[in-house]
Design a protein around this motif. Structure first.
Motif, PDB file in Angstrom:
ATOM      1  N   LEU A  79      59.453  35.677  26.217  1.00  0.00           N
ATOM      2  CA  LEU A  79      58.596  36.354  27.193  1.00  0.00           C
ATOM      3  C   LEU A  79      57.825  37.531  26.589  1.00  0.00           C
ATOM      4  O   LEU A  79      57.502  38.501  27.273  1.00  0.00           O
ATOM      5  CB  LEU A  79      59.382  36.780  28.443  1.00  0.00           C
ATOM      6  CG  LEU A  79      59.701  35.578  29.337  1.00  0.00           C
ATOM      7  CD1 LEU A  79      61.102  35.078  29.083  1.00  0.00           C
ATOM      8  CD2 LEU A  79      59.502  35.924  30.799  1.00  0.00           C
ATOM      9  N   ARG A 107      62.632  40.067  33.007  1.00  0.00           N
ATOM     10  CA  ARG A 107      62.179  39.138  31.978  1.00  0.00           C
ATOM     11  C   ARG A 107      63.329  38.739  31.071  1.00  0.00           C
ATOM     12  O   ARG A 107      63.262  37.754  30.363  1.00  0.00           O
ATOM     13  CB  ARG A 107      61.130  39.815  31.093  1.00  0.00           C
ATOM     14  CG  ARG A 107      59.790  39.935  31.719  1.00  0.00           C
ATOM     15  CD  ARG A 107      58.825  40.421  30.654  1.00  0.00           C
ATOM     16  NE  ARG A 107      57.738  41.149  31.258  1.00  0.00           N
ATOM     17  CZ  ARG A 107      56.959  41.986  30.584  1.00  0.00           C
ATOM     18  NH1 ARG A 107      57.162  42.198  29.289  1.00  0.00           N
ATOM     19  NH2 ARG A 107      55.981  42.609  31.190  1.00  0.00           N
ATOM     20  N   ARG A 125      56.593  47.587  40.782  1.00  0.00           N
ATOM     21  CA  ARG A 125      55.596  48.279  39.949  1.00  0.00           C
ATOM     22  C   ARG A 125      55.195  47.461  38.722  1.00  0.00           C
ATOM     23  O   ARG A 125      54.276  47.836  37.999  1.00  0.00           O
ATOM     24  CB  ARG A 125      56.164  49.624  39.480  1.00  0.00           C
ATOM     25  CG  ARG A 125      56.165  50.690  40.551  1.00  0.00           C
ATOM     26  CD  ARG A 125      57.024  51.884  40.139  1.00  0.00           C
ATOM     27  NE  ARG A 125      56.906  52.967  41.100  1.00  0.00           N
ATOM     28  CZ  ARG A 125      57.445  52.955  42.324  1.00  0.00           C
ATOM     29  NH1 ARG A 125      58.137  51.912  42.726  1.00  0.00           N
ATOM     30  NH2 ARG A 125      57.279  53.974  43.148  1.00  0.00           N
ATOM     31  N   GLY A 126      55.944  46.412  38.453  1.00  0.00           N
ATOM     32  CA  GLY A 126      55.644  45.610  37.271  1.00  0.00           C
ATOM     33  C   GLY A 126      56.130  46.221  35.971  1.00  0.00           C
ATOM     34  O   GLY A 126      55.690  45.844  34.882  1.00  0.00           O
ATOM     35  N   ILE A 127      57.042  47.193  36.088  1.00  0.00           N
ATOM     36  CA  ILE A 127      57.603  47.769  34.859  1.00  0.00           C
ATOM     37  C   ILE A 127      58.509  46.713  34.219  1.00  0.00           C
ATOM     38  O   ILE A 127      59.377  46.157  34.897  1.00  0.00           O
ATOM     39  CB  ILE A 127      58.427  49.044  35.161  1.00  0.00           C
ATOM     40  CG1 ILE A 127      57.553  50.078  35.890  1.00  0.00           C
ATOM     41  CG2 ILE A 127      59.017  49.627  33.877  1.00  0.00           C
ATOM     42  CD1 ILE A 127      58.324  51.312  36.363  1.00  0.00           C
ATOM     43  N   PRO A 128      58.297  46.400  32.943  1.00  0.00           N
ATOM     44  CA  PRO A 128      59.134  45.384  32.298  1.00  0.00           C
ATOM     45  C   PRO A 128      60.619  45.743  32.440  1.00  0.00           C
ATOM     46  O   PRO A 128      61.010  46.874  32.183  1.00  0.00           O
ATOM     47  CB  PRO A 128      58.701  45.434  30.835  1.00  0.00           C
ATOM     48  CG  PRO A 128      57.304  45.974  30.878  1.00  0.00           C
ATOM     49  CD  PRO A 128      57.268  46.924  32.030  1.00  0.00           C
ATOM     50  N   GLU A 139      56.196  56.076  35.051  1.00  0.00           N
ATOM     51  CA  GLU A 139      55.184  55.075  34.783  1.00  0.00           C
ATOM     52  C   GLU A 139      53.895  55.755  34.302  1.00  0.00           C
ATOM     53  O   GLU A 139      53.267  55.319  33.336  1.00  0.00           O
ATOM     54  CB  GLU A 139      54.919  54.300  36.083  1.00  0.00           C
ATOM     55  CG  GLU A 139      54.456  52.916  35.872  1.00  0.00           C
ATOM     56  CD  GLU A 139      54.212  52.196  37.183  1.00  0.00           C
ATOM     57  OE1 GLU A 139      54.303  52.808  38.265  1.00  0.00           O
ATOM     58  OE2 GLU A 139      53.907  51.002  37.101  1.00  0.00           O
ATOM     59  N   THR A 164      64.771  44.651  31.948  1.00  0.00           N
ATOM     60  CA  THR A 164      65.899  43.881  31.438  1.00  0.00           C
ATOM     61  C   THR A 164      67.108  44.235  32.271  1.00  0.00           C
ATOM     62  O   THR A 164      67.335  45.409  32.559  1.00  0.00           O
ATOM     63  CB  THR A 164      66.199  44.228  29.968  1.00  0.00           C
ATOM     64  OG1 THR A 164      65.153  43.720  29.141  1.00  0.00           O
ATOM     65  CG2 THR A 164      67.515  43.616  29.503  1.00  0.00           C
ATOM     66  N   LEU A 218      56.182  55.233  30.285  1.00  0.00           N
ATOM     67  CA  LEU A 218      57.446  54.526  30.043  1.00  0.00           C
ATOM     68  C   LEU A 218      57.158  53.038  29.830  1.00  0.00           C
ATOM     69  O   LEU A 218      56.441  52.416  30.604  1.00  0.00           O
ATOM     70  CB  LEU A 218      58.395  54.710  31.240  1.00  0.00           C
ATOM     71  CG  LEU A 218      59.728  53.976  31.123  1.00  0.00           C
ATOM     72  CD1 LEU A 218      60.603  54.587  30.036  1.00  0.00           C
ATOM     73  CD2 LEU A 218      60.473  53.976  32.459  1.00  0.00           C
ATOM     74  N   ASP A 219      57.726  52.475  28.761  1.00  0.00           N
ATOM     75  CA  ASP A 219      57.410  51.083  28.415  1.00  0.00           C
ATOM     76  C   ASP A 219      58.315  50.049  29.074  1.00  0.00           C
ATOM     77  O   ASP A 219      57.890  48.937  29.360  1.00  0.00           O
ATOM     78  CB  ASP A 219      57.504  50.899  26.890  1.00  0.00           C
ATOM     79  CG  ASP A 219      56.337  51.558  26.176  1.00  0.00           C
ATOM     80  OD1 ASP A 219      55.189  51.195  26.488  1.00  0.00           O
ATOM     81  OD2 ASP A 219      56.565  52.441  25.331  1.00  0.00           O
ATOM     82  N   HIS A 220      59.592  50.399  29.262  1.00  0.00           N
ATOM     83  CA  HIS A 220      60.554  49.360  29.650  1.00  0.00           C
ATOM     84  C   HIS A 220      61.795  49.998  30.258  1.00  0.00           C
ATOM     85  O   HIS A 220      62.163  51.117  29.890  1.00  0.00           O
ATOM     86  CB  HIS A 220      60.934  48.564  28.392  1.00  0.00           C
ATOM     87  CG  HIS A 220      62.043  47.580  28.581  1.00  0.00           C
ATOM     88  ND1 HIS A 220      63.312  47.794  28.074  1.00  0.00           N
ATOM     89  CD2 HIS A 220      62.102  46.384  29.208  1.00  0.00           C
ATOM     90  CE1 HIS A 220      64.083  46.745  28.385  1.00  0.00           C
ATOM     91  NE2 HIS A 220      63.375  45.893  29.070  1.00  0.00           N
ATOM     92  N   ARG A 269      52.551  43.416  29.850  1.00  0.00           N
ATOM     93  CA  ARG A 269      52.910  44.833  29.817  1.00  0.00           C
ATOM     94  C   ARG A 269      54.256  45.006  29.110  1.00  0.00           C
ATOM     95  O   ARG A 269      55.182  44.224  29.305  1.00  0.00           O
ATOM     96  CB  ARG A 269      53.021  45.313  31.271  1.00  0.00           C
ATOM     97  CG  ARG A 269      53.303  46.778  31.397  1.00  0.00           C
ATOM     98  CD  ARG A 269      53.147  47.176  32.852  1.00  0.00           C
ATOM     99  NE  ARG A 269      53.768  48.469  33.084  1.00  0.00           N
ATOM    100  CZ  ARG A 269      53.849  49.037  34.271  1.00  0.00           C
ATOM    101  NH1 ARG A 269      53.363  48.420  35.334  1.00  0.00           N
ATOM    102  NH2 ARG A 269      54.415  50.223  34.398  1.00  0.00           N
ATOM    103  N   GLN A 313      65.892  49.208  31.038  1.00  0.00           N
ATOM    104  CA  GLN A 313      67.094  48.370  30.963  1.00  0.00           C
ATOM    105  C   GLN A 313      68.048  48.881  32.039  1.00  0.00           C
ATOM    106  O   GLN A 313      68.533  50.011  31.965  1.00  0.00           O
ATOM    107  CB  GLN A 313      67.757  48.465  29.585  1.00  0.00           C
ATOM    108  CG  GLN A 313      68.946  47.530  29.454  1.00  0.00           C
ATOM    109  CD  GLN A 313      69.951  47.949  28.396  1.00  0.00           C
ATOM    110  OE1 GLN A 313      71.020  48.465  28.705  1.00  0.00           O
ATOM    111  NE2 GLN A 313      69.618  47.729  27.139  1.00  0.00           N
TER     112      GLN A 313
END
Lengths: 95, 359
Positions: A89, B175, B144-147, B102, B149, B106-108, A15, B110
């Motif tokens: 990643l 990540r 939620r598994g939202i990427p 979400e 940083t 929304l992708d990511h 994702r 920070q």
């Protein structure tokens, strides 16, 4: 952990990472968190086959037959390319 | 001159923020809520950006969650295919708002980190309770598994906690960890005495990051912005002025970098008056330091000129009094002695006092 993909590993784009067409520049790109990577035809061909279902060795075999090239050489290129992405990643694997 | 389109846009949706970090990248003259672009105006800017070739949109601030329409703005951006990155302190986000973000694509995220303990982080951020709220929302993002940083802004007062910072990034399921050592202009310049790392810290941070990146390969990726006062060569600010990114301030002013307004002779244009593409291509501010033609010596004849493009313009102004000269961080710069002087004069045991940002 090692970044090396085993034959039975099934790589996928997690994702937040996706391949898309960059219309303005007429090219394929991989977009990831705060990063855009330009893909050449080979990179795009590899990632088109990365779907979380196909095993590493299947991806290699498919590319080798599509492009009529020796599987060992393809395996090396694919391994190198996917490891680079995995190190950031941008790529993950499931067994 | 043909100008390739930008890849990324930083949208400073607001300068409002519950935190008041002493190194805030916003200008010293903060813009107030009354002057901010509205939802429709921002949506139009996103569409223009996408049409001209922007792929990545950074939704930033101030604290972007201070905008009630953050979800609508994210939806508008994601809907047209922009990669949406929310740059946040986490304060102002709630589980409900995250659900909506979400859902709209929304992708990511920070997430900033001011310190590894409530005591330190709240002192740096100038906001009591901020650390605990941040940790709570970090867990929600992660669940939620939202990427994610983690962006750890590092300086003398927290660099010794780097090991714990790295552990926290792993624990939170990030990540990627950005170890971003403070760059000195704007608010950070006013706090340089309190924030400038020691030479020992600078050596240690490089070793620690290199070691952790190796140990955690495949688990956590690192981005490292080293403290540049101790470097031999400057950074390529923005990857080259006007080459790949642009910044829009809350009121619609378009900047080549977030600190560009510190350069007094540059005139900036506004999306309320001109199309974004025209500003990008033709405005005097974007063309002032674009490419390598304008470069002074020693840059002009240097083999690194396509690597660092003369370094940071704002830093050249801050340290040499002229935005048009080689960044004095460079050891070849005739003004490099100004940097050395700063390092020699610094008495690190003193001056931990912070000037927090304010309107």
């Amino acid at each position: 952990m090692t970044l090396e993909l085993r034959n039975e590993d099934r790589p996928y784009l997690p994702r937040g990472v996706r391949m898309q067409r960059d219309e303005v520049r007429g090219r394929m790109v991989l977009v990831a968190p705060e990063k855009v990577i330009e893909l050449d035809d080979i990179g795009a061909a590899i990632l088109l086959r990365v779907d979380g279902m196909a095993r590493f060795d299947q991806i290699v075999a498919d590319l080798a037959s599509t492009y009529n090239a020796p599987a060992e050489m393809i395996a090396q290129d694919v391994q190198q390319f996917l490891q680079t992405l995995r190190g950031r990643l941008y790529l993950m694997v499931q067994a | 001159m043909s100008v390739p389109p930008p890849i990324a846009m930083l949208a400073e949706l607001t300068h409002r923020c519950p935190l008041s970090c002493p190194y805030c990248s916003n200008p010293v003259q903060l813009e107030r809520k009354e002057t901010e672009l509205g939802t429709e105006a921002w949506t139009d800017v996103f569409q223009q950006a996408h049409a001209m070739g922007v792929l990545q949109l950074h939704l930033s601030g101030g604290e972007p969650a201070s905008r009630r329409d953050l979800e609508d703005l994210t939806e508008a951006a994601a809907g047209i295919g922009l990669y949406t990155n929310l740059i946040t302190s986490g304060i102002g986000l709630t589980p409900r708002r995250l659900d909506r973000l979400e859902a709209v694509g929304l992708d990511h995220v920070q997430l900033s980190l001011q310190g590894t303990t409530a005591k330190l982080a709240d002192r740096i951020g100038g906001y009591r309770g901020g650390f605990d709220r941040k940790m709570a929302i970090a867990k929600e993002i992660s669940a939620r598994g939202i990427p994610l940083t983690l962006n750890a802004v590092m300086h003398r007062q927290n660099l010794d906690d780097l090991d714990r910072t790295i552990e926290m990034a792993v624990e939170l399921g990030a990540r990627r960890l950005e170890v971003a050592c403070v760059q000195f202009h704007g608010w950070a310049m006013s706090n340089r005495a309190a924030l400038l790392p020691t030479r020992q810290q600078t050596m240690a941070v490089k070793q620690t990051v290199a070691g952790a990146a190796q140990r955690l390969q495949g688990v956590l990726a690192f981005d490292f912005v080293p403290p540049d006062y101790y470097a031999d060569y400057p950074k390529a600010c923005m990857g080259g002025w006007g080459s790949s990114g642009l910044n829009v301030t809350p009121n619609g002013t378009v900047l080549p970098c977030h600190a560009a307004q510190t350069i007094p002779h540059l005139a900036f244009e506004n999306v309320r008056e001109k199309p974004l593409l025209d500003i990008w291509r033709a405005s005097s501010a974007f063309n002032a330091y674009r490419g390598t033609e304008w470069l002074p010596e020693p840059c002009k004849s240097c083999e690194r000129k396509e690597t660092d493009f003369g370094g940071c313009r704002c830093q050249a102004l801050a340290l040499a009094g002229d935005a048009g000269v080689t960044d004095p961080i460079c050891k070849k710069s005739p003004k490099h002695k100004e940097v050395v002087k700063v390092l020699l004069e610094r008495r690190f045991e003193e001056d931990q006092t912070l000037l927090h940002r304010s309107f």
